[in-house]
Design an enzyme around this catalytic site. Sequence first.
Site, PDB file in Angstrom:
ATOM      1  N   LYS A  44       4.902   3.162  -4.549  1.00 58.61           N
ATOM      2  CA  LYS A  44       4.454   1.798  -4.234  1.00 58.61           C
ATOM      3  C   LYS A  44       3.553   1.843  -2.999  1.00 58.61           C
ATOM      4  O   LYS A  44       3.852   2.547  -2.032  1.00 58.61           O
ATOM      5  CB  LYS A  44       5.686   0.914  -3.957  1.00 58.61           C
ATOM      6  CG  LYS A  44       5.371  -0.473  -3.413  1.00 58.61           C
ATOM      7  CD  LYS A  44       4.689  -1.372  -4.431  1.00 58.61           C
ATOM      8  CE  LYS A  44       4.227  -2.688  -3.796  1.00 58.61           C
ATOM      9  NZ  LYS A  44       3.365  -3.474  -4.702  1.00 58.61           N
ATOM     10  N   GLY A  71       2.668  -9.310  -3.172  1.00 55.66           N
ATOM     11  CA  GLY A  71       2.413  -9.313  -1.730  1.00 55.66           C
ATOM     12  C   GLY A  71       2.890  -8.057  -1.025  1.00 55.66           C
ATOM     13  O   GLY A  71       3.356  -8.107   0.125  1.00 55.66           O
ATOM     14  N   CYS A 130      -5.624  -4.760  -3.089  1.00 58.22           N
ATOM     15  CA  CYS A 130      -4.512  -5.667  -3.393  1.00 58.22           C
ATOM     16  C   CYS A 130      -4.996  -7.116  -3.266  1.00 58.22           C
ATOM     17  O   CYS A 130      -5.488  -7.521  -2.211  1.00 58.22           O
ATOM     18  CB  CYS A 130      -3.325  -5.440  -2.466  1.00 58.22           C
ATOM     19  SG  CYS A 130      -2.011  -6.647  -2.812  1.00 58.22           S
TER      20      CYS A 130
HETATM   21  N1  OXC Z   1      -2.018  -5.085  -6.842  1.00 57.70           N
HETATM   22  C1  OXC Z   1      -1.650  -4.472  -5.713  1.00 57.70           C
HETATM   23  O1  OXC Z   1      -2.396  -3.675  -5.181  1.00 57.70           O
HETATM   24  N2  OXC Z   1      -0.459  -4.796  -5.153  1.00 57.70           N
HETATM   25  C2  OXC Z   1       0.483  -5.632  -5.818  1.00 57.70           C
HETATM   26  N3  OXC Z   1      -0.085  -6.360  -6.879  1.00 57.70           N
HETATM   27  C3  OXC Z   1      -1.285  -6.040  -7.422  1.00 57.70           C
HETATM   28  O2  OXC Z   1      -1.709  -6.612  -8.402  1.00 57.70           O
HETATM   29  C4  OXC Z   1       1.205  -6.480  -4.815  1.00 57.70           C
HETATM   30  O3  OXC Z   1       2.037  -5.914  -4.103  1.00 57.70           O
HETATM   31  O4  OXC Z   1       0.933  -7.682  -4.710  1.00 57.70           O
END
Ligand code: OXC
Length: 311
Positions: A44, A71, A130
């Site tokens: 993540k 987020g 993001c």
């Molecule tokens: N892309 C991201 O890079 N992060 C996540 N969602 C997304 O679509 C997030 O954490 O919001």
Amino acid sequence: MNLTSRISNFEFENPLMNASGVWCKEAEQLDELKRSQAGTFVTKSATPQQREGNPSPRYVEVPLGSINSMGLPNKGFDFYLDYSLRYQNENPEKINFLSIAGMCADDNLEMLKKIDSSDFKGITELNLSCPNVPGKPQVGYDFEATEKILSQVYEFFQKPMGVKLPPYFDFAHFDQMAAILNKFPLQYVNCINSVGNGLYIDTDSESVVIKPKDGFGGIGGAYVKPTALANVRAFYTRLDSQIAVIGCGGVENGRDVFEHLLCGAQMVQIGTQLAKEGPQIFDRVLSELQTIMKEKGYNSIDDFRGKLKSI
Ligand code: OXC
């Protein structure tokens, strides 16, 4: 059948992996990915400190995919670096991808300095895309800021690294971004992050379906496959050959993987459908890919990778 794929000097048994954000926040989820048929995995996207992320509901499956505004909830950079170091110690012949997404350039530089001085032997992914942190624009849509952060990174960073890009929709943007990326010794670019700031509406309740940002969120799944394939193809044909492309977007089955590979992807990531099915999806998709390859008489991915035909 040879399903081997490569990024830089790293070789993977097959091209499949998770999309960052899906099934990779908790140690237990990462353990499941490790045990799955995926060729490798990515953690993540981390921020320097642990984050709770946006209020729920923040991830909803919708008819043709998903909408999310997570987020960047994550357990903090040290957790994912430690996990990756343990993984490489336990599996000396394997490596994973470590994703980072600072709230600002200094956050990214701080995390990259720690990676640089650590024993991490895998590949770092710098997430520039993001769409879900209120008040933080996507760096990948600011070409000057993208060039600036990459210049700052490569003043000191010596290890393998790639960037995760948002989708682009204009040839001028493909050209401009590729020209910037070609200035740096990147190992890969990852196309695409979710299509940012879509709006899914529930007609019965006449309401949005996720809470953050009044319902606006990143769209994934079947909705985005043509956009993802276009971005993979556009960057594959514009980037110097030493920069690989990772394809991400709209992968539900072996045929979708085949299409990403045909457009030039070295690795192919699964997000929305992995969230739906869990890590056993990799068995199904791998065998579907092999069936297609057999039908077409291909023995290895290199037989057709990037060879999309014109008409
Ligand atoms: N892309 C991201 O890079 N992060 C996540 N969602 C997304 O679509 C997030 O954490 O919001």
